[in-house]
Design a protein around this motif. Structure first.
Motif, PDB file in Angstrom:
ATOM      1  N   SER A   1     -18.011 -42.101  -0.482  1.00  0.00           N
ATOM      2  CA  SER A   1     -17.575 -40.920  -1.220  1.00  0.00           C
ATOM      3  C   SER A   1     -18.123 -39.691  -0.525  1.00  0.00           C
TER       4      SER A   1
ATOM      5  N   ASN B   1     -13.641 -33.751   0.444  1.00  0.00           N
ATOM      6  CA  ASN B   1     -13.120 -35.121   0.388  1.00  0.00           C
ATOM      7  C   ASN B   1     -11.638 -35.233   0.753  1.00  0.00           C
TER       8      ASN B   1
ATOM      9  N   SER C   1     -13.879 -43.642  -2.779  1.00  0.00           N
ATOM     10  CA  SER C   1     -13.468 -42.637  -3.758  1.00  0.00           C
ATOM     11  C   SER C   1     -12.912 -41.445  -2.988  1.00  0.00           C
TER      12      SER C   1
ATOM     13  N   TYR D   1     -10.802 -41.461  -8.165  1.00  0.00           N
ATOM     14  CA  TYR D   1     -12.095 -41.161  -8.783  1.00  0.00           C
ATOM     15  C   TYR D   1     -12.745 -42.459  -9.208  1.00  0.00           C
TER      16      TYR D   1
ATOM     17  N   GLN E   1     -19.367 -43.005 -10.445  1.00  0.00           N
ATOM     18  CA  GLN E   1     -20.369 -43.220  -9.406  1.00  0.00           C
ATOM     19  C   GLN E   1     -21.611 -43.945  -9.911  1.00  0.00           C
TER      20      GLN E   1
ATOM     21  N   THR F   1     -22.044 -41.352   2.566  1.00  0.00           N
ATOM     22  CA  THR F   1     -21.972 -40.129   1.778  1.00  0.00           C
ATOM     23  C   THR F   1     -22.117 -38.887   2.641  1.00  0.00           C
TER      24      THR F   1
END
Length: 404
Positions: free
Chosen positions: A241, A247, A270, A293, A296, A308
């Motif tokens: 993610s 993103n 994600s 989504y 998390q 990340t």
């Protein structure tokens, strides 16, 4: 019972850490008025707070040219974003929606910087600063030398900052701060959502800084996830993610596909609820689960390695659950957060400018199979779990400000 005004910058990594604290304050009898944007209304109403909203461009930190994060090159970039973007867009709206109301104290987000001090001063009430990243040991922008090759750029930033500050000061009849004071953590109490162990140079911060660890509270609006598939497929899971702002890079997602396909691991990606995935249809490997989504906090409890952007909220939540990290920092505080994780041995850092499928694959496999990373993640995680969380934060606030 005291009446509390809460104003948090409308971004996931700043709103989510406040959820547990606000819920606890409401449970302790405080009357909390949470001023936010419509996007977060339902989430905030679940805390029991009264919600008041103001208009703000949806997904503003991705689209607004002033608010959109840039690759970090100089402290003035961050100060410019706050002075020219956050404060002018938030402060007048907040003052408008709370006009003629009175409060006993303010809880404001550190990303508002000087804006929080303006609110407290205009309302004549004490303030608590909610710090969702590392606390600044030294004022941001103090004694910074401009990069020689970019002197003109930094000079332009400085002038824009101070021009905006003068306009804001004139509008609200407050004094103009020095550039290094714009991002200062002001307030009688500063809640820092990390541990003293994880915070760099924590011994240089006074007792107004309360290190409570991340505010971990289950999200009632979290979407369902097929955890059964993870158990049925493979024994190890990698979670990817890049947060809620950075993103939308489909090329990065394709790189992840190339790096981790055909490995005997689950990969949960994600992609972000505002990301158009149509171009990726037909390219997703069989061992990947891609969702707009993912809850998390829930997925991290099933994760062995987290890839990340190294946002503080994501890193803190991962370490809270003892998950080691592969970090690709891009902007804001991410390089500093990633460096601290790397320094303490709980993850590795990759350079976004020299990233390849081979390098990502190598990093993931190294962190996945070298137990030292998990060991160090557990060490940091234990310090976060022992810090007291939102119950300690609420107790400290009540002790200092609450009415009997």
């Amino acid at each position: 019972m005291a009446r509390v005004l809460v104003v948090i910058t409308p971004a996931e990594g700043h709103v989510n850490p406040s959820l547990g604290l606000i819920t606890e304050l409401v449970n302790l009898g405080e009357e909390v008025v949470y001023v936010t944007v419509e996007e977060y209304r339902s989430r905030m109403e679940q805390t029991g707070a009264r919600v008041m909203t103001y208009p703000f461009l949806q997904d503003a930190f991705s689209h607004d040219p002033v608010l959109k994060p840039l690759e970090y090159r100089h402290p003035y970039q961050f100060i410019h974003m706050v002075t020219c973007g956050v404060i002018p867009q938030m402060i007048p709206e907040v003052l408008r929606v709370i006009e003629h109301q009175t409060f006993d104290y303010l809880i404001y987000d550190s990303l508002m910087g000087w804006g929080g001090k303006i609110l407290a001063e205009k309302l004549g009430i004490p303030a608590v600063c909610s710090i969702t990243s590392f606390a600044f040991v030294e004022p941001l922008g103090k004694n910074v030398g401009s990069l020689n090759e970019e002197h003109s750029y930094t000079q332009q930033l400085y002038e824009a900052i101070m021009n905006a500050a003068q306009e804001i000061a004139a509008e609200y009849q407050v004094s103009v701060p020095a550039v290094e004071d714009i991002m200062a953590h002001t307030g009688q109490l500063k809640i820092v959502y990390t541990s003293r162990y994880f915070q760099p140079r924590a011994d240089e911060l006074d007792d107004r800084y309360l290190f409570t660890g991340p505010s971990i509270i289950p999200r009632q609006d979290a979407p369902a996830f097929p955890f059964r598939l993870l158990r049925e497929r493979h024994s190890e899971t990698v979670y990817i993610s890049m947060g809620t702002i950075l993103n939308k890079n489909l090329e990065f997602y394709k790189l992840c596909f190339d790096a981790l396909k055909d490995l005997p691991i689950n990969v949960v990606l994600s992609s972000g609820k505002y990301t158009d995935l149509e171009a990726l249809e037909g390219l997703i490997p069989d061992n990947f689960i891609v969702k707009p989504y993912v809850a998390q906090l829930e997925i991290l409890q099933h994760t062995n390695v987290f890839v990340t952007h190294a946002g503080m909220n994501s890193v803190s939540e991962a370490l809270y659950f003892d998950v080691p990290l592969v970090m690709i920092p891009m902007t804001s505080d991410q390089p500093f957060v990633a460096a601290r994780v790397n320094e303490l041995g709980a993850g590795v850092v990759l350079d976004q400018h020299h990233l390849s499928a081979a390098l990502l694959r190598e990093a993931v496999m190294e962190v996945l199979h070298n137990p030292d990373y998990q060991k160090q993640a557990h060490l940091i995680g234990e310090s976060l779990r022992q810090a007291g969380g939102y119950t300690r934060a609420a107790a400290a606030i009540m002790q200092q400000f609450a009415k009997v």
